[in-house]
Scaffold this motif. Sequence first.
Motif, PDB file in Angstrom:
ATOM      1  N   THR A 122      20.674  34.143  40.576  1.00 50.93           N
ATOM      2  CA  THR A 122      19.990  33.845  41.837  1.00 50.93           C
ATOM      3  C   THR A 122      20.699  34.533  43.001  1.00 50.93           C
ATOM      4  OG1 THR A 122      19.153  31.733  41.041  1.00 50.93           O
ATOM      5  CG2 THR A 122      19.317  31.998  43.421  1.00 50.93           C
ATOM      6  N   PHE A 123      22.011  34.403  43.061  1.00 48.97           N
ATOM      7  CA  PHE A 123      22.746  35.046  44.145  1.00 48.97           C
ATOM      8  C   PHE A 123      22.713  36.566  44.020  1.00 48.97           C
ATOM      9  CE2 PHE A 123      24.443  30.803  44.917  1.00 48.97           C
ATOM     10  CZ  PHE A 123      24.360  30.766  46.294  1.00 48.97           C
ATOM     11  N   CYS A 124      22.750  37.090  42.801  1.00 47.22           N
ATOM     12  CA  CYS A 124      22.683  38.542  42.621  1.00 47.22           C
ATOM     13  C   CYS A 124      21.371  39.109  43.143  1.00 47.22           C
ATOM     14  CB  CYS A 124      22.868  38.901  41.151  1.00 47.22           C
ATOM     15  SG  CYS A 124      24.537  38.696  40.551  1.00 47.22           S
ATOM     16  N   PHE A 125      20.241  38.485  42.785  1.00 46.58           N
ATOM     17  CA  PHE A 125      18.955  38.979  43.268  1.00 46.58           C
ATOM     18  C   PHE A 125      18.823  38.807  44.785  1.00 46.58           C
ATOM     19  CE2 PHE A 125      17.367  38.752  38.821  1.00 46.58           C
ATOM     20  CZ  PHE A 125      16.886  40.050  38.746  1.00 46.58           C
ATOM     21  N   SER A 126      19.389  37.750  45.316  1.00 54.63           N
ATOM     22  CA  SER A 126      19.366  37.547  46.770  1.00 54.63           C
ATOM     23  C   SER A 126      20.159  38.636  47.476  1.00 54.63           C
ATOM     24  CB  SER A 126      19.930  36.168  47.126  1.00 54.63           C
ATOM     25  OG  SER A 126      19.135  35.154  46.575  1.00 54.63           O
TER      26      SER A 126
END
Length: 151
Positions: free
Chosen positions: A27-31
Amino acid sequence: MCLIYLILLEFTKEELRNLTIAFVVLTFCFSIATVGLNVERILSILPIVMVSVVIGSLLHELGHKFVAMKYGCLAEFKLWPLGLVIAVVSSFFGFVFASLGSLHISPENLSDEINGKISIAGPMANLGLALIFIAIAALIYPLKIHSNVFI
């Protein structure tokens, strides 16, 4: 029928921990890949990214697990720490190379046909999701007959 399989799915505590870590990191990577390191912008898109990641990743892993169960196998998601690092580093460059773990299947001495069916189940779940969301997008944003772009 799928609901029955879902109820019968057994997750170990370690598997649930591994899946949770993978979902949070992804989730944080895609954000980060989408909006950069701007915390305010990350927080603004975090809910939709989280829903997308959980739906896509969970259905992918459940696809593998359902088919493994169909053939009497056990399947457990194992985290790959180096894959976490690669995903985080790639997100800083505007894309995400995600290979956060894999589903370990036992027994290991499966026929190539059964192993192939289990392996393809995850990507097929993602393909099904893609087709559903393409259809939804086509209904929401109808195709234009002409384009304003000239070559």
